[in-house]
Design an enzyme around this catalytic site. Structure first.
Site, PDB file in Angstrom:
ATOM      1  N   HIS A  91       0.813  -1.224   0.000  1.00 22.00           N
ATOM      2  CA  HIS A  91       0.000   0.000   0.000  1.00 22.00           C
ATOM      3  C   HIS A  91       0.840   1.265   0.000  1.00 22.00           C
ATOM      4  CE1 HIS A  91      -3.646  -2.400   1.757  1.00 22.00           C
ATOM      5  NE2 HIS A  91      -3.365  -2.699   0.512  1.00 22.00           N
TER       6      HIS A  91
ATOM      7  N   CYS B  90       6.068  19.695  -7.588  1.00 22.12           N
ATOM      8  CA  CYS B  90       7.183  18.843  -8.000  1.00 22.12           C
ATOM      9  C   CYS B  90       8.291  19.686  -8.615  1.00 22.12           C
ATOM     10  CB  CYS B  90       6.680  17.807  -8.994  1.00 22.12           C
ATOM     11  SG  CYS B  90       7.991  16.818  -9.749  1.00 22.12           S
TER      12      CYS B  90
ATOM     13  N   ALA C  21       0.437 -10.858  19.112  1.00 24.92           N
ATOM     14  CA  ALA C  21       1.612 -11.126  18.270  1.00 24.92           C
ATOM     15  C   ALA C  21       2.897 -10.636  18.915  1.00 24.92           C
ATOM     16  CB  ALA C  21       1.432 -10.459  16.899  1.00 24.92           C
TER      17      ALA C  21
END
Length: 261
Positions: free
Chosen positions: A115, A151, A238
């Site tokens: 992602h 940019c 976990a």
């Protein structure tokens, strides 16, 4: 104990190629939280979920910089969890749905970021290849996070390098993820609901290629179809399971100072 009441599964010497798939549950201890469910970000801040649709760009950029810049700041301030550190010490490659960079911060060398990354900025121009490292701060402008709003190469707006709804996953990361799943002999999903495609295909792919499949989640999904994908379901934290695995496989004693969080 596992969800079925049997002794907890632990990898052995026969598992030479362990591959992890991680989701937001692994990073929740940092304060990042999860996205789905009644207490997730989408439910608690619905305007944030709305801003995640690619079709709303560039108007949604202030919200994106605010949300993902804050996420990146939390991750950097907290640092990796015991689970991240254990995975890194195992030397296992990682496929992650997270955008927080915590696997790399823990020392993992092979990380497929499905992602994207909130620690990177890219150009909104589809043909432009400009990118820069984000210095996360607080605010809704690119400049608040250490990158220019326009940019430097083409003048288009800049954006966090995270995958929005209706956008394709990075082809190179997805290709690496599939390759890792196919070669794994132990495939471990940690802190992920396992319902988002194409990541949801990875555990079945690994299983089809002969891997043992394991889910570690403190609150595993009740859906029998999802549970059937996994040979072992460990309904525990976990951050306790993975350090135990690492100590067993690397034959080291308990060393709590390595896991400060």
């Amino acid at each position: 104990m596992t969800a079925g009441g049997h002794a907890r599964f632990c990898p052995g010497e026969e598992h030479g190629e362990i591959v992890f798939l991680t989701g937001s549950g692994l990073s929740a201890r940092t304060g990042l939280g999860t996205f789905r469910g009644p207490d997730g970000l989408w439910a608690m801040e619905p305007e944030t979920e709305q801003a995640m649709h690619a079709e709303l760009l560039p108007g949604s950029l202030p919200m994106l910089w605010s949300v993902w810049g804050r996420m990146a700041r939390i991750a950097l301030d907290h640092g990796p969890t015991p689970g991240h550190r254990a995975i890194a010490r195992l030397g296992a490659p990682v496929i992650t749905q997270n955008i927080d960079g915590l696997h790399q911060a823990a020392g993992s060398e092979v990380v497929a970021e499905l992602h994207g990354s909130a620690l990177q900025a890219v150009c909104l121009g589809p043909e432009c290849r400009w990118r820069a490292t984000v210095v996360p701060g607080a605010g809704s402008r690119a400049e608040d996070h250490g990158v220019p709003a326009a940019c430097p190469d083409c003048g288009e707006p800049t954006r966090p390098d995270v995958v929005l709804f209706d956008e394709n996953l990075p082809a190179d990361a997805l290709e690496l993820a599939v390759r890792l799943a196919r070669r794994a002999d132990l495939f471990v999903a940690v802190g992920t609901s396992g319902v988002v495609f194409p990541a949801a295909q990875l555990a079945p792919t690994a299983k089809a290629h002969g891997a043992t499949t394991v889910l570690i989640d403190i609150d595993p999904p009740p859906d029998p179809a999802l549970r059937a994908i996994f040979d072992h379901i460990i309904a525990e934290d976990a951050h306790e399971v993975l350090p135990d695995w690492e100590r067993t496989l690397n034959q080291v004693g308990r060393s709590s100072f390595l896991d400060p969080f």
